[in-house]
Enzyme design. Structure first.
Site, short mmCIF file in Angstrom:
data_model
loop_
_atom_site.label_atom_id
_atom_site.label_comp_id
_atom_site.label_asym_id
_atom_site.label_seq_id
_atom_site.Cartn_x
_atom_site.Cartn_y
_atom_site.Cartn_z
N SER A 73 0.81 -1.19 -0.01
CA SER A 73 -0.10 0.06 -0.21
C SER A 73 0.90 1.38 0.00
O SER A 73 1.66 1.41 -0.75
CB SER A 73 -0.77 0.02 1.29
N ASP A 85 -8.70 -3.63 -6.58
CA ASP A 85 -8.53 -4.47 -5.36
C ASP A 85 -9.23 -3.86 -4.24
O ASP A 85 -9.13 -4.42 -3.19
CB ASP A 85 -6.92 -4.63 -4.94
N HIS A 106 -7.54 -5.70 -0.98
CA HIS A 106 -6.36 -4.70 -0.73
C HIS A 106 -5.45 -5.23 0.40
O HIS A 106 -4.32 -5.50 0.42
CB HIS A 106 -6.68 -3.25 -0.34
#
Length: 668
Positions: free
Chosen positions: A249, A570, A623
């Protein structure tokens, strides 16, 4: 006779008195009976509640006892009885194949997944020394929410610690192995690496304060210097074997910043020299990378919303805006998050060139109901252009539209009034009566109306919008981040740290033997653009904009759901942001990749868990849940054990990322 009549009258009076007394007794008896029934009813209600609470507690403790008493293999036995034999975890499978630990591994956590603890605080935080303020059970959030929000906020002028408060990142693997009890982030990957021989001396969690701007983590905590020293130590103690770096991320952008910082001369950089990355890094395996930003961040900064919050805000109008139990939820969250400069790193980059304009976008008329045909190797994504009638008006280039009709109308038919020079004033409320301050109170009615009258915002005009509604955040952010596209990367201005986390304004290191991966999930509806409306005031202090959850596409195939235009990704990062750099901008030798570092795309098609016993699943593309995806973990473990991208099979693509990338006109 008269005497007899008088006696009769007297008797009659006595009888009346007796009757009256009897009636009073009856009334008293009935009243007592009613009181008794009421008392019994109240007691019965209390008894029922106590019995219910007792039953719940007893059941909970019984289940907890069974959980601790049963063999560790029992849940797996039940799952296998229902679903059939489970595959070996990747670490076990690869250990049986003979793979062993080789390259040291560095984890770089993303925003909000790393734990933060208190080292110094105000009086309301007494007793919380070195207790987690972020992560863990979040107990302090429930016990003292205003105190928690105060300590989680940074100084609105400097972006650093407020006076008298020091919150610092937790260190070690425990910093981000679990976000909360039972909710893993890195724990599953760590456990699988341990299966082939990894231990704490060969794994390092590069924890940092994810609220700060990237350069300020070095200014305040010397975090970048610590990462540099730890990597050098790991390479030295492993016999010269280079590290495999695994950012997730926002950690992807943080490590991109680090790679430029470590090469740059002091005092701005780490003075490692232009060959530092070539000497120390084997591969960078980016997971869920927001290389080019995340539209969800724009909605968060603008109205403190994402899709789920917007639904809750619409379902209970005004509840999140009002002063509930002394806490105006959205306003406090907005005030707090607007002090976190790191969020600026994920504002969409590249403007209309990357994200599209008023009448076009790289995704084109994306079909949200497209059926995918899985292959074991590469392209297997069927997203044919649907009937234009059913998809009319879908244009992802309009990141924010005020009104569903405006989102669908051709730009030539939209009358817009520029908001940039609008006069702010006529306050929304008397700020002295507001328990919490946001910049919207200073913007006033005139400013709010000007924002709505502009009607449509692209990725470029969204930056101007945020400058207008969040001037303090953007003023700080401009000193630390940039969101454009470089005209000439040889221009000395791009040596400044504000450009280092933008892949469109910086070069990859001079490390031709290094590999860079973009690994992300596909097949999950992901926020890409928004339909907004003005908020009906629910309190003196309110956020004047909200996502219009009544805006729907009108069919199951539509990408417009609850005021949000969805695309493939995602769940957090659209494919365009995760995949473009490795699909095109870094593919081969380009101005962004002058040494020709090999880049690979590894997509993981989302498959939700088939039952509750599977937890968050082993094939998820979401995610965070992708951190438990067996296919991704296997790829990571193989590279850590010495494999190359070619040995993994090169690219594995299910989406249209290469097709979309070709539509982006970027000088390479």
């Amino acid at each position: 006779m008269s005497f007899l009549r008088r006696r009769k009258g007297k008797a009659s009076n006595q009888e009346v008195k007796v009757v009256e007394e009897d009636e009073k007794k009856d009334i008293d008896r009935e009243r007592k009976q009613r009181e008794e029934r009421e008392r019994r009813r109240r007691c019965s209600c209390i008894d029922s509640c106590c019995w219910l609470i007792g039953c719940i507690c007893s059941t909970w403790w019984f289940l907890l006892f069974l959980y601790n008493a049963m063999p560790a293999s029992f849940p797996q036995y039940v799952t296998e009885a229902i679903t059939g034999p489970l595959p070996d975890p990747p670490g076990v499978k690869l250990m049986k194949e003979g793979l062993r630990a080789k390259h040291p591994v560095v984890f770089v956590p993303g925003i909000v997944t790393g734990g933060l603890e208190l080292w110094e605080g105000h009086q309301c935080a007494d007793g919380l020394f070195r207790k987690r303020m972020w992560g863990g059970t979040f107990g302090e959030l429930y016990k003292r929410p205003l105190c928690w929000a105060e300590h989680m906020s940074l100084d609105n002028e400097t972006g650093l610690d407020p006076p008298g408060i020091r919150v610092r990142p937790v260190s070690g693997l425990v910093a981000a192995d679990y976000f909360a009890p039972g909710y893993f982030v890195w724990a599953v990957l760590i456990a699988n690496l341990a299966r082939i021989g990894y231990e704490e001396k060969t794994m390092y969690m590069a924890a940092y304060d994810w609220r700060l701007s990237f350069q300020n983590t070095e200014v305040r905590d010397q975090t970048l210097s610590r990462i540099k020293s730890n990597i050098e130590l790991m390479v030295a103690t492993s016999g010269g074997k280079k590290v495999v770096v695994i950012p997730h991320s926002m950690g992807v952008l943080y490590f991109l910043h680090f790679m430029k910082w470590v090469e740059a001369p002091a005092p701005m950089g780490g003075a490692g020299g232009s060959d530092w990355c070539a000497k120390h890094i084997k591969a960078v395996m980016n997971i869920g990378a927001p290389f080019l930003g995340v539209p969800k961040v724009v909605a968060g900064l603008f109205s403190m919303e994402a899709k789920d919050i917007a639904v809750a805000r619409a379902f209970t109008p005004g509840f999140l805006d009002k002063d509930v139990f002394g806490l105006q939820t959205l306003q406090h969250m907005m005030r707090m998050t607007r002090t976190w400069d790191s969020t600026m790193s994920m504002i969409p980059k590249g403007g209309e060139t990357i994200w599209g304009g008023l009448d076009w976008s790289p995704e084109g008329y994306y079909n949200c109901s497209a059926k995918k045909l899985k292959n074991n190797n590469t392209v297997a994504y069927h997203n044919e252009t649907p009937d234009k009638g059913s998809m009319k008006g879908i244009n992802y280039g309009r990141m924010i539209s005020f009104g569903k009709d405006v989102a669908a109308e051709h730009s030539s038919k939209i009358e817009r009034i520029d908001f940039r020079d609008a006069v702010k004033g006529n306050h929304l409320a008397n700020t002295t009566n507001c328990d919490v301050w946001t910049e919207y109170h200073e913007m006033g009615v005139g400013g709010v109306k000007a924002v709505a009258d502009y009607k449509v915002y692209t990725a470029e005009s969204t930056l101007d919008l945020l400058h207008f509604v969040a001037p303090k955040l953007m003023a700080r952010g401009e000193a630390h981040f940039s969101h454009g596209i470089a005209d000439d990367l040889d221009d000395p201005k791009y040596q400044h740290f504000k450009y280092w986390s933008n892949p469109l304004e910086t070069k990859l290191p001079n490390a031709p033997d290094m590999e860079i991966y973009s690994m992300y999930g596909v097949g999950v509806p992901t926020e890409r653009a928004y339909v907004y409306k003005l908020t009906t005031p629910a309190s003196e202090c309110y956020i004047p904009f909200q996502i219009d959850t009544s805006a729907e596409g009108g069919s199951e195939d539509s990408c417009l759901k609850g005021g949000v235009f969805l695309t493939d990704g995602d769940e957090t990062v659209p494919i365009l942001s995760s995949g473009f750099m490795c699909a095109k901008a870094w593919r081969g030798k380009t101005q962004f990749n002058p040494s020709g570092i090999r880049s690979y795309i590894r997509e993981y098609d989302h498959a939700p868990p088939s039952n509750l016993l599977e937890g968050r699943g082993t094939q998820s593309g979401a995610h965070v849940d992708i951190m438990g995806n067996f296919a991704l973990i296997e790829d990571v473990v193989r590279v850590a054990a010495g494999a190359t991208g070619e040995e993994l099979g090169g690219d594995r693509v299910y989406s249209d990322i290469f097709k979309w990338s070709e539509k982006i006109d970027l000088q390479l």
